[in-house]
Design a protein around this motif. Sequence first.
Motif, PDB file in Angstrom:
ATOM      1  N   HIS A   1      11.061  -0.935 -12.625  1.00  0.00           N
ATOM      2  CA  HIS A   1      10.023  -1.770 -13.030  1.00  0.00           C
ATOM      3  C   HIS A   1      10.197  -3.320 -12.370  1.00  0.00           C
ATOM      4  O   HIS A   1       9.817  -4.294 -12.909  1.00  0.00           O
ATOM      5  N   ARG A   2      10.869  -3.341 -11.251  1.00  0.00           N
ATOM      6  CA  ARG A   2      11.136  -4.449 -10.667  1.00  0.00           C
ATOM      7  C   ARG A   2      10.972  -4.432  -9.191  1.00  0.00           C
ATOM      8  O   ARG A   2      11.201  -3.414  -8.886  1.00  0.00           O
ATOM      9  N   ARG A   3      10.813  -5.551  -8.406  1.00  0.00           N
ATOM     10  CA  ARG A   3      10.737  -5.317  -6.959  1.00  0.00           C
ATOM     11  C   ARG A   3      12.045  -4.986  -6.581  1.00  0.00           C
ATOM     12  O   ARG A   3      13.250  -5.359  -6.976  1.00  0.00           O
ATOM     13  N   GLN A   4      11.982  -4.450  -5.165  1.00  0.00           N
ATOM     14  CA  GLN A   4      13.324  -4.010  -4.742  1.00  0.00           C
ATOM     15  C   GLN A   4      14.027  -5.299  -4.043  1.00  0.00           C
ATOM     16  O   GLN A   4      15.337  -5.300  -4.043  1.00  0.00           O
ATOM     17  N   SER A   5      13.185  -6.049  -3.682  1.00  0.00           N
ATOM     18  CA  SER A   5      14.031  -7.269  -2.746  1.00  0.00           C
ATOM     19  C   SER A   5      12.809  -8.387  -2.681  1.00  0.00           C
ATOM     20  O   SER A   5      11.632  -8.271  -3.004  1.00  0.00           O
ATOM     21  N   GLN A   6      13.378  -9.714  -1.968  1.00  0.00           N
ATOM     22  CA  GLN A   6      12.343 -10.301  -1.851  1.00  0.00           C
ATOM     23  C   GLN A   6      12.803 -11.315  -0.510  1.00  0.00           C
ATOM     24  O   GLN A   6      13.873 -11.315  -0.587  1.00  0.00           O
ATOM     25  N   ASP A   7      11.992 -11.869   0.076  1.00  0.00           N
ATOM     26  CA  ASP A   7      12.378 -13.025   1.237  1.00  0.00           C
ATOM     27  C   ASP A   7      11.666 -14.167   1.321  1.00  0.00           C
ATOM     28  O   ASP A   7      10.443 -13.951   1.508  1.00  0.00           O
ATOM     29  N   ARG A   8      12.052 -15.199   1.435  1.00  0.00           N
ATOM     30  CA  ARG A   8      11.148 -16.532   1.591  1.00  0.00           C
ATOM     31  C   ARG A   8      10.575 -16.436   2.877  1.00  0.00           C
ATOM     32  O   ARG A   8       9.297 -17.085   3.018  1.00  0.00           O
ATOM     33  N   VAL A   9      11.210 -16.043   3.850  1.00  0.00           N
ATOM     34  CA  VAL A   9      10.506 -16.241   5.094  1.00  0.00           C
ATOM     35  C   VAL A   9       9.204 -15.271   5.046  1.00  0.00           C
ATOM     36  O   VAL A   9       8.090 -15.537   5.675  1.00  0.00           O
ATOM     37  N   LEU A  10       9.453 -13.968   4.662  1.00  0.00           N
ATOM     38  CA  LEU A  10       8.521 -13.141   4.394  1.00  0.00           C
ATOM     39  C   LEU A  10       7.182 -13.704   3.670  1.00  0.00           C
ATOM     40  O   LEU A  10       6.200 -13.367   4.042  1.00  0.00           O
ATOM     41  N   ARG A  11       7.559 -14.390   2.662  1.00  0.00           N
ATOM     42  CA  ARG A  11       6.527 -14.851   1.844  1.00  0.00           C
ATOM     43  C   ARG A  11       5.516 -15.854   2.765  1.00  0.00           C
ATOM     44  O   ARG A  11       4.405 -15.851   2.878  1.00  0.00           O
ATOM     45  N   GLN A  12       6.189 -16.882   3.841  1.00  0.00           N
ATOM     46  CA  GLN A  12       5.682 -17.582   4.480  1.00  0.00           C
ATOM     47  C   GLN A  12       4.840 -16.777   5.340  1.00  0.00           C
ATOM     48  O   GLN A  12       3.595 -17.168   5.765  1.00  0.00           O
TER      49      GLN A  12
ATOM     50  N   GLY B   1       4.929 -15.040  -9.400  1.00  0.00           N
ATOM     51  CA  GLY B   1       6.194 -15.803  -9.729  1.00  0.00           C
ATOM     52  C   GLY B   1       7.225 -16.016  -8.551  1.00  0.00           C
ATOM     53  O   GLY B   1       8.004 -16.845  -8.703  1.00  0.00           O
ATOM     54  N   GLN B   2       6.818 -15.257  -7.246  1.00  0.00           N
ATOM     55  CA  GLN B   2       7.574 -15.692  -6.115  1.00  0.00           C
ATOM     56  C   GLN B   2       7.268 -16.882  -5.457  1.00  0.00           C
ATOM     57  O   GLN B   2       7.855 -17.513  -4.546  1.00  0.00           O
ATOM     58  N   PHE B   3       6.183 -17.377  -5.848  1.00  0.00           N
ATOM     59  CA  PHE B   3       5.372 -18.387  -4.922  1.00  0.00           C
ATOM     60  C   PHE B   3       5.410 -19.613  -5.524  1.00  0.00           C
ATOM     61  O   PHE B   3       4.888 -19.533  -6.797  1.00  0.00           O
ATOM     62  N   ASP B   4       6.233 -20.704  -5.105  1.00  0.00           N
ATOM     63  CA  ASP B   4       6.547 -21.976  -6.102  1.00  0.00           C
ATOM     64  C   ASP B   4       6.618 -23.004  -4.895  1.00  0.00           C
ATOM     65  O   ASP B   4       7.712 -23.146  -4.075  1.00  0.00           O
ATOM     66  N   PRO B   5       5.666 -23.852  -4.807  1.00  0.00           N
ATOM     67  CA  PRO B   5       4.420 -24.117  -5.717  1.00  0.00           C
ATOM     68  C   PRO B   5       3.379 -22.857  -5.289  1.00  0.00           C
ATOM     69  O   PRO B   5       3.559 -22.204  -4.065  1.00  0.00           O
TER      70      PRO B   5
ATOM     71  N   GLY C   1     -12.700  -8.908  -3.153  1.00  0.00           N
ATOM     72  CA  GLY C   1     -13.757  -8.585  -2.390  1.00  0.00           C
ATOM     73  C   GLY C   1     -13.507  -8.130  -0.819  1.00  0.00           C
ATOM     74  O   GLY C   1     -12.143  -8.044  -0.392  1.00  0.00           O
ATOM     75  N   ALA C   2     -14.481  -7.897  -0.058  1.00  0.00           N
ATOM     76  CA  ALA C   2     -14.351  -7.415   1.318  1.00  0.00           C
ATOM     77  C   ALA C   2     -13.625  -8.668   1.982  1.00  0.00           C
ATOM     78  O   ALA C   2     -13.970  -9.962   1.697  1.00  0.00           O
ATOM     79  N   GLY C   3     -12.923  -8.296   2.732  1.00  0.00           N
ATOM     80  CA  GLY C   3     -11.974  -9.231   3.671  1.00  0.00           C
ATOM     81  C   GLY C   3     -11.036 -10.273   3.045  1.00  0.00           C
ATOM     82  O   GLY C   3     -10.337 -11.021   3.408  1.00  0.00           O
ATOM     83  N   GLU C   4     -11.044 -10.039   1.591  1.00  0.00           N
ATOM     84  CA  GLU C   4      -9.842 -10.502   1.013  1.00  0.00           C
ATOM     85  C   GLU C   4      -8.403  -9.689   0.931  1.00  0.00           C
ATOM     86  O   GLU C   4      -8.560  -8.600   1.219  1.00  0.00           O
ATOM     87  N   PHE C   5      -7.357 -10.097   0.640  1.00  0.00           N
ATOM     88  CA  PHE C   5      -6.098  -9.521   0.711  1.00  0.00           C
ATOM     89  C   PHE C   5      -5.767  -9.395  -1.062  1.00  0.00           C
ATOM     90  O   PHE C   5      -6.142 -10.243  -1.841  1.00  0.00           O
ATOM     91  N   CYS C   6      -4.894  -8.306  -0.939  1.00  0.00           N
ATOM     92  CA  CYS C   6      -4.164  -8.001  -2.354  1.00  0.00           C
ATOM     93  C   CYS C   6      -2.677  -7.667  -2.045  1.00  0.00           C
ATOM     94  O   CYS C   6      -2.472  -6.855  -1.117  1.00  0.00           O
ATOM     95  N   PHE C   7      -1.799  -8.284  -2.644  1.00  0.00           N
ATOM     96  CA  PHE C   7      -0.451  -7.964  -2.701  1.00  0.00           C
ATOM     97  C   PHE C   7       0.028  -7.279  -3.713  1.00  0.00           C
ATOM     98  O   PHE C   7      -0.093  -7.685  -4.794  1.00  0.00           O
ATOM     99  N   THR C   8       0.800  -5.972  -3.652  1.00  0.00           N
ATOM    100  CA  THR C   8       1.091  -5.112  -4.577  1.00  0.00           C
ATOM    101  C   THR C   8       2.483  -5.065  -4.509  1.00  0.00           C
ATOM    102  O   THR C   8       3.102  -5.006  -3.586  1.00  0.00           O
ATOM    103  N   GLU C   9       3.191  -4.958  -5.658  1.00  0.00           N
ATOM    104  CA  GLU C   9       4.525  -4.916  -6.002  1.00  0.00           C
ATOM    105  C   GLU C   9       5.042  -3.495  -6.977  1.00  0.00           C
ATOM    106  O   GLU C   9       5.684  -2.484  -6.841  1.00  0.00           O
TER     107      GLU C   9
END
Length: 134
Positions: free
Chosen positions: A17-28, A47-51, A67-75
């Motif tokens: 029930h947790r993400r495998q990893s995270q990376d701040r360059v990837l978020r950018q 919670g990964q994005f601050d601010p 909606g159409a053309g919008e993005f979703c991020f799933t973990e």
Amino acid sequence: MILMACVDDNLGLAFNHRRQSQDRVLRQKMLERVAGKPLWMSPYSAGQFDPLPGNIQVAENFWAQAGAGEFCFTELQPPGAWLDRLEGVVLYRWMRRYPWDLKFDLPLEGFTLRQRQEFTGYSHPQITEEVYVR
């Protein structure tokens, strides 16, 4: 909607029930990819994005609101159930094998790989971004 997800070499999404990893360059890179369009995600992912950038939309049922053309991020939500709504998929591959108990269950048949690029992350020496379209 365009789905974004981070996967390991085995298409694992999460473990215990947790993400495998995270990376701040990837978020950018994700924020650059969406170019100011709405990016929907769960409170856990936000919670990964601050601010929190103004284009990030947070909701428990984010996939139902995008909606159409919008993005979703799933973990933590396997994306297979959204197949009929998807216009595209952006996969970020960690190029590692992590333990997983939640897998990316979306078949990519019917999608075409339009772009692949590698970049160096902050905590990962290589991350590959793959952009698939219908």
